[in-house]
Structure formats: C-alpha cells, structure tokens
Design a protein around this motif. Structure first.
Motif, PDB file in Angstrom:
ATOM      1  N   MET A   1      18.684  -1.152 -12.392  1.00  0.00           N
ATOM      2  CA  MET A   1      19.275  -2.364 -11.849  1.00  0.00           C
ATOM      3  C   MET A   1      18.367  -3.557 -12.101  1.00  0.00           C
ATOM      4  O   MET A   1      17.171  -3.386 -12.145  1.00  0.00           O
ATOM      5  CB  MET A   1      19.620  -2.218 -10.375  1.00  0.00           C
ATOM      6  CG  MET A   1      18.470  -2.081  -9.440  1.00  0.00           C
ATOM      7  SD  MET A   1      19.002  -1.639  -7.786  1.00  0.00           S
ATOM      8  CE  MET A   1      20.393  -2.716  -7.499  1.00  0.00           C
ATOM      9  N   THR A   2      18.924  -4.741 -12.355  1.00  0.00           N
ATOM     10  CA  THR A   2      20.324  -5.091 -12.324  1.00  0.00           C
ATOM     11  C   THR A   2      20.802  -5.426 -13.728  1.00  0.00           C
ATOM     12  O   THR A   2      20.067  -6.044 -14.487  1.00  0.00           O
ATOM     13  CB  THR A   2      20.512  -6.309 -11.395  1.00  0.00           C
ATOM     14  OG1 THR A   2      20.118  -5.966 -10.085  1.00  0.00           O
ATOM     15  CG2 THR A   2      21.943  -6.768 -11.370  1.00  0.00           C
TER      16      THR A   2
ATOM     17  N   HIS B   1      25.653  -0.903 -11.491  1.00  0.00           N
ATOM     18  CA  HIS B   1      25.629  -2.064 -10.598  1.00  0.00           C
ATOM     19  C   HIS B   1      25.734  -3.295 -11.490  1.00  0.00           C
ATOM     20  O   HIS B   1      24.795  -3.636 -12.208  1.00  0.00           O
ATOM     21  CB  HIS B   1      24.332  -2.078  -9.782  1.00  0.00           C
ATOM     22  CG  HIS B   1      24.284  -3.234  -8.821  1.00  0.00           C
ATOM     23  ND1 HIS B   1      25.145  -3.320  -7.752  1.00  0.00           N
ATOM     24  CD2 HIS B   1      23.521  -4.347  -8.781  1.00  0.00           C
ATOM     25  CE1 HIS B   1      24.900  -4.445  -7.096  1.00  0.00           C
ATOM     26  NE2 HIS B   1      23.929  -5.081  -7.696  1.00  0.00           N
TER      27      HIS B   1
END
Ligand code: SAH
Ligand code: SF4
Ligand code: F3S
Length: 476
Positions: A272-273, A298
């Motif tokens: 992430m991200t 994500h």
C-alpha cells in the motif's frame, strides 16, 4: 545495478552513518553519567504505516544510544511523539497531548520531550512549538531521522533546545538499526515521498520527492524479515506503483513484486498505497500470477465525479477507475478491493457527491477509509472556496458510511460457510484468536488447546458474519 544521478545524491553516506554512530556513543555516555538505571523512552507514532515504519527505526536508533522502552508516559525519561499532519484533527490531538505532558517535567527534571514526523516538517508548526511550548527540548522533521544521535547529544550536552526541520527533497538512509513492533507482520518501505501534489494533500510538502530504495536493499530486508519468522510483509510507499521510476536498472513495481514472490518461504505479500493513475494491467496480471501476493487491492479513488477528480489533481477519470476495477476483478475473481474517499472537497455539490455514492455501489468495496475534507495550509485546495458547511458535509458523510455498511454486510454475509486461509496474529480476547483473510477481513475464532496457532497460517470456516468482522472456527 546502477542508479541515476538523482537517486545517488539522496543516499545518506557511510561516513555520515559512522559519524552518527560516534554521536550515539557520546549521547550514551551522557545518559550513563546521568541515570543509574537504564533510561526509558516512550515513543508514540501517529498516522500512516510509513510513519509507523519510521517509528520502528527511531526506536532502533534510541536502543543503540542506550534507551530501554516503556508504554507508560509517566515512567519515561524521553517522550517522543512521531506526528502526522494529514488532517487538522491529527494536529490538534498532538497539541493536546504535548500540553498534557508538560507537568511531568516537575517530577522528572531530566525528562526530554521531543517531537518529530510530518507535522514538524511544516514551518508554521515548528514556530508554534518554539514560541508556545518552551518545555519541548527537541523538534526534528522527516528527513533527519538518521541524525537522531547527533540531535539528542546536542540536547543532552548543552541543555539547549534543538530544532532541525529544514526542507529538502528527502534522503534514503539504509542500514539504520530497527526495533520492530512485532515479528509476525512486518513493514517494508520500498519508496519514500510523493510527487503527485493532489490539491488537498500535505504529504508531498512534508515527505519530499519520490525516491525508491535499491531493489537489492528491499530484497535483502524481505529475506531478513522472512528469516526472523515474519509471515505477512507489507510493502510501503505513498505511491508504491511508481516504484523504480527514479532508478535506471529497469525495475518497476510489478517486477519487484515478482522478485519478492520468488523468495523461498511461507509468507504473504501485501502493499500500500497504489495510485490509480500508475496502476497498470502489468501490475494486476502480476498480482494475479503471484501466489504469495494477497488478493487485496487498496486503490484510493477519493471521488466518483470527474470535475472533482480534476480539481483534486488526481490524474484519472471515474471511467478509468471503473475500468481498472473491472479488469482487476476479471483477472482476480476473488479480489477484495478497499479504498479511500474524501467527502466535501471544496466546491463539491451534492449532485457530484452522488457520483461518489454510485461509484461505491458499483465497485462494492470490502471496506473504505472515509474522510471529511480537512483544509491543510499551504495546499492548493486550502485557498479554494468551500461553501458547504461542516454540518452539511457530516450529513453526506453519514449517507456514505450507511451505504458502505450495507455493502460490507452483504459481502461478509456471503462469506458464511466458506473456508479461508488466515494468518493467526494473536488474541482478540481470552480464548479467541484473530487474523485477517487475504482480502483484509478480520476473522475471530476460538483457540484450540495445544495447537499454538499464533504466527501460523490456519484454515478457518466462517460461521457468523458480522458487518465488519466475521467469526469462525478452525476447519482442520
Ligand atoms: N498516498 C495515498 C494516501 C495518503 S493519505 C494515496 O494517494 O492514496 C491517506 C488518505 O487521507 C488519502 O487517500 C485521502 O483520502 C485522505 N486525505 C489526505 N489529505 C486529506 C485532507 N486534506 N482532508 C481529508 N482527507 C485527506
Ligand atoms: Fe497525497 Fe496524492 Fe501523494 Fe497520496 S498521491 S500522498 S493523496 S499527494
Ligand atoms: Fe500522516 Fe505523514 Fe503519513 S502526514 S498520513 S504520517 S506521510
């Protein structure tokens, strides 16, 4: 493997790191002359996983200087808050906490109070601390973590206040000591900084320009984590999928992911991200192919309306986002998607907000991190007209979270009876273990005596889906 000029200059030199080792010894000798018992540090980190990972390195450095650690602020000889500046509320909390610890200096005159992290990288904050919080001894920004020994030595040896918050493009300091918060799950930063300048966001101002660690350094750290028994590695960056852009060895994020996937061992890889504008089909295909990569994406969308997305400077449209989501699910049918969304961006109308709701309804995220717009001084959005009241935004916000709650409930309901492979992370409460599915849904299940499941992958059958978490039982 080569690196280009830009990234060469951002690496902290060996000489500098050796100099800091000497300062650590000097600071350590001041401490041992001042304290009969081992001095204790209370380190608290706010904000994102990147900041948590910095906190682990900060604790590693403090440990080499000679500090032990305490969770009780009243026992501490050094209190350090590693701060976050992402929203106003995060900053207010820090001011409140710092005000509340002032009194501890009365009972422990040797107490050092220190502040670091993103908030301190803003000049107006450092100035406010200088003027209104005279009992704070040390303030430093995000680019000088490797220099903690020197800064602390200055404070300890002179008794003067030290402020070190210079702005710069940012550095990469390899081989810093580290004290990890746990050994089952591990944070692995692969890049730092951000070049995107989304109009609402403070991160590019406080974290500097994008810079990637060398792939060999990342791989070595991944191997270290695996060797110490880590089973869940999260690759970190504000924009992980622009990894490698400033390196000249032909690497990109998808290739790095594949290389980590190829490391021997029983572990799961998360990251992430990701930013939708850099999320390539190559990356999604790689995720689909790599067995150890969690089928969880994500992918913050922030808004479902094209005008708002443009004002936010996000660099993609609603249609492009939906196409990515469609392709991702085509190549990974069991993919779990999560996202970030901002409600009440300056000038957003209710009709435009409804496009955000319809995007949520279309994609059906597993969960969402939802935020009401918070004005950050110095960003472009801070000077945009913002006519909708906070109360009104609160009503929209509730409408959004109600919708997501309904979607999440429907998703977890469909999990009933299914068996998931779950890394058992620890106890939720006495006799009840917990872990997360690949898709990041929390599962709680009863412990089975004699099995010693913590830190192991287990098969768990879902028996009782709740909205955000599910309950289950060991399937084998
Ligand atoms: N780099 C990541 C996220 C960083 S900050 C990305 O680009 O997705 C985490 C989240 O905080 C953002 O995704 C955004 O939803 C939210 N956020 C950032 N600045 C904000 C602000 N000024 N007000 C409200 N939410 C904000
Ligand atoms: Fe902030 Fe945008 Fe960078 Fe994320 S990509 S850190 S939201 S500027
Ligand atoms: Fe906060 Fe800094 Fe992370 S502002 S969200 S701690 S990069």
């Amino acid at each position: 493997m080569g690196i280009d000029k830009q990234s060469k200059s951002c690496f902290v030199s060996q000489e500098e790191l050796l100099k800091q080792k000497e300062y650590a010894a000097l600071a350590g000798s001041v401490l041992s002359s001042r304290f009969t018992d081992k001095p204790l540090a209370f380190v608290h980190t706010y904000g994102c996983q990147g900041n948590v990972s910095d906190g682990e390195r900060i604790k590693g450095i403090l440990e080499t200087i000679g500090y032990g650690f305490t969770d009780n602020v009243e026992d501490a000889d050094l209190i350090l808050y590693n701060t976050c500046a992402i929203r106003e509320h995060a900053e207010d909390r820090i001011y409140g906490n710092v005000g509340a610890i002032k009194k501890l200096k009365k009972s422990n005159p040797n107490l050092i109070i220190a502040l670091c992290g993103c908030m301190m990288q803003q000049q107006r904050v450092a100035e406010k601390i200088r003027k209104s919080y005279p009992f704070v001894n040390l303030v430093f920004g995000t680019h000088v973590i490797h220099r903690i020994p020197e800064l602390l030595y200055k404070v300890l040896s002179t008794g003067k206040r030290v402020f070190e918050c210079e702005d710069c493009d940012g550095v990469i300091a390899e081989n810093l000591p580290i004290r990890r918060d746990g050994n089952i799950k591990g944070w692995l930063p692969i890049m730092y900084g951000c070049n995107n300048f989304c109009s609402y966001c403070i991160v590019p101002y406080v974290r500097g320009r994008e810079r990637s660690r060398r792939p060999e350094d990342v791989i070595n750290e991944a191997k270290e984590l695996i060797a110490m028994g880590c089973k869940d590695i999260t690759l970190l960056g504000q924009n992980v999928n622009s990894y490698g852009k400033n390196l000249d060895c032909g690497i990109n994020f998808a290739k790095l992911l594949e290389q980590i996937n190829d490391i021997e061992g029983d572990f799961i890889i998360r990251f992430m991200t990701s930013h939708p504008k850099d999320c390539t089909k190559e990356l999604l295909d790689t995720m689909a192919r790599c067995k150890k990569v969690a089928k969880h994406l994500h992918l913050p969308f922030q808004s479902g309306n094209n005008r708002v997305l443009k004002e936010m400077n996000r660099g993609y449209t609603r249609e492009q986002y939906l196409e990515l989501a469609r392709y991702a699910r085509q190549v990974m049918p069991d993919l779990s998607m999560t996202s970030d969304v901002i409600v009440g961006f300056p000038g957003e109308t209710y009709d435009e907000f409804k496009d955000t709701l319809s995007l949520i309804d279309e994609v059906k995220f597993t969960s969402l991190y939802t935020f009401i717009f918070s004005s950050r001084p110095g960003t472009k959005a801070a000077s945009m007209p913002d006519p909708v009241s906070r109360d009104e935004k609160g009503v929209w916000f509730k409408e959004l979270t109600d919708l997501q709650e309904k979607i999440a409930g429907e998703r977890t309901a469909r999990m009933k009876g299914e068996i998931f492979e779950v890394l058992c992370e620890g106890y939720a409460k006495e006799g009840i273990l917990n872990g997360r599915t690949q898709g990041n849904v929390m599962i709680e299940f009863p412990d089975v005596e004699g099995k010693e499941l913590i830190g192991r992958f287990c098969k768990v059958k879902v028996t009782e889906p709740l909205t955000w978490i599910v309950r289950g039982e060991l399937a084998e």
